[in-house]
Design an enzyme around this catalytic site. Structure first.
Site, short mmCIF file in Angstrom:
data_model
loop_
_atom_site.label_atom_id
_atom_site.label_comp_id
_atom_site.label_asym_id
_atom_site.label_seq_id
_atom_site.Cartn_x
_atom_site.Cartn_y
_atom_site.Cartn_z
CB SER A 106 -0.91 0.00 1.23
OG SER A 106 -1.56 1.26 1.39
CG HIS A 138 -11.85 0.69 -0.37
ND1 HIS A 138 -11.13 1.34 -1.33
CD2 HIS A 138 -11.11 0.80 0.76
CE1 HIS A 138 -10.02 1.86 -0.81
NE2 HIS A 138 -9.98 1.53 0.47
CB THR A 186 -7.23 2.22 -4.96
OG1 THR A 186 -6.50 1.07 -4.54
CG2 THR A 186 -8.57 2.23 -4.26
NE ARG A 196 -10.80 -0.03 5.19
CZ ARG A 196 -10.48 0.07 6.49
NH1 ARG A 196 -10.97 -0.82 7.34
NH2 ARG A 196 -9.71 1.04 6.93
#
Length: 390
Positions: free
Chosen positions: A110, A281, A159, A284
């Protein structure tokens, strides 16, 4: 709360993680948007898909291997990007990447990980995948991608479902979004109640900075300053033209993560990305959207062989992995399960979890009467269950 000496499932590791982590950190990983209905549906909808059991078929040689984004894998699974994973265990992203490399599955770092891309790449023999959001400052995007490429990353997981951060009530209740003395004292109390984590991670795991952003973000060591910077950088105006710009900038494989609609899936193909991740996600962002198990079949059908389709959200076992393949996915990404295992017992626990899931996949293939991952399809689902997912 049950306590097992030898954890066997993702939920076992979840219970261990709950005991080890400060509550605000466990809830950050475990929680979802608002009432968490989509978070729950992500899990239960996979479980509602029944497999078709067959017998007296030669399944002496089961092969779980495949390729994802052109990378050979021991099974069709990759570790999804998890922000702040380095807060779950000492240098957590490095530990998870090592476990993934040992099992020959991709690890995705990430952008908001604690360990830098250089640190992760130096610790593992296999190139990791790298995840990024579109930021307002395109110069920062360019600089981060150049760094990731120079470090050896060849697959970018971009993303696209975060124009704004979702509302996560658990974080609010824990004071994660608040500043001042009271929330700080609340978090400190939780930290002091977890002396093992305090010693192993908070003290021995330093530096606890956002490694891949340290050159771009002022005050990267200060969580509140970093959060303010990130919130200001999220770009609600991003559109497909920006993704086309990105496609021209990144010379490697590009996967767009956060696709939940067939029209968007067709746009992914049109702009030339090699793959997409059917994802909400992890529940989330927006509560009330459909689970990924329900959206996967129509998206996989819409793009056909023109795009590699992966899926994440609620996958909790090797059997769920089989279900995803049967519904049209090329492979899956998992997030919370590896994060729970990492928090429970580091690299060894992530390794054990992945080994167990590969064995579960092998068993599902055995009892479904299929020996090759590429041959798994809707014919291996119970007909009633398969019709219900359309």
């Amino acid at each position: 709360m049950k306590k097992y000496a030898y954890p066997a499932s993702a939920d076992d590791y979840r219970q261990l993680a709950r005991r080890r982590l400060p509550q605000f950190l466990f809830d950050y990983v475990d929680g979802g948007a608002t009432d968490e209905c989509t978070l729950a549906a992500n899990v239960t909808d996979w479980q509602s898909v029944s497999l078709r059991q067959r017998v007296l078929i030669d399944v002496n040689r089961i092969d779980t291997s495949t390729t994802l984004a052109g990378q050979p894998c021991s099974m069709p699974l990759a570790l999804a990007p998890v922000g702040l994973a380095g807060m779950l265990a000492r240098r957590g992203e490095v530990q998870a990447a090592r476990a993934a490399a040992a099992l020959s599955v991709p690890f995705t770092l990430s952008t908001v990980g604690i360990c830098s891309v250089d640190e992760v790449q130096a610790a593992t023999p296999a190139p990791c995948w790298f995840q990024l959001y579109m930021l307002r400052d395109r110069g920062i995007v360019r600089a981060i991608l150049e760094k990731a490429w120079a470090s050896g990353c060849r697959t970018l997981v971009f993303t696209v479902d975060l124009p704004l951060p979702g509302m996560r009530h658990r974080d609010t209740r824990n004071g994660m979004t608040a500043q001042g003395l009271r929330p700080a004292l609340n978090r400190m109390q939780q930290v002091l109640s977890c002396p093992g984590w305090l010693w192993d991670v908070a003290l021995r795991g330093k530096p606890l900075t956002f490694g891949s952003l340290s050159a771009q973000v002022p005050d990267a060591r200060d969580f509140n300053a970093f959060k303010a910077w990130v919130d200001n950088q999220f770009d609600p105006g991003v559109n497909w033209t920006d993704i086309q710009w990105l496609r021209g900038l990144w010379p490697g494989k590009l996967l767009l993560k956060g696709i939940l609609d067939t029209e968007d899936a067709r746009e992914v193909v049109r702009i030339g990305a090699q793959g997409l991740v059917v994802s909400n996600h992890g529940g989330r962002q927006l509560d009330g959207v459909a689970s990924t198990a329900r959206k996967l079949p129509e998206i996989a059908q819409a793009v056909g062989a023109d795009c590699e389709v992966l899926v994440d959200g609620g996958i909790r076992s090797g059997t769920d992995l089989f279900r995803a393949l049967a519904l049209g996915a090329r492979g899956v990404l998992i997030g919370r399960p590896w994060a729970w295992a990492l928090a429970a017992d580091g690299e060894s626990a992530v390794h054990n979890l992945l080994t167990s899931w590969q064995r579960e996949l092998q068993l599902a293939m055995t009892f479904a009467g299929v020996t090759q991952v590429a041959d798994i399809g809707r014919s291996h689902l119970d007909r009633v269950a398969a019709d219900a997912t359309l």
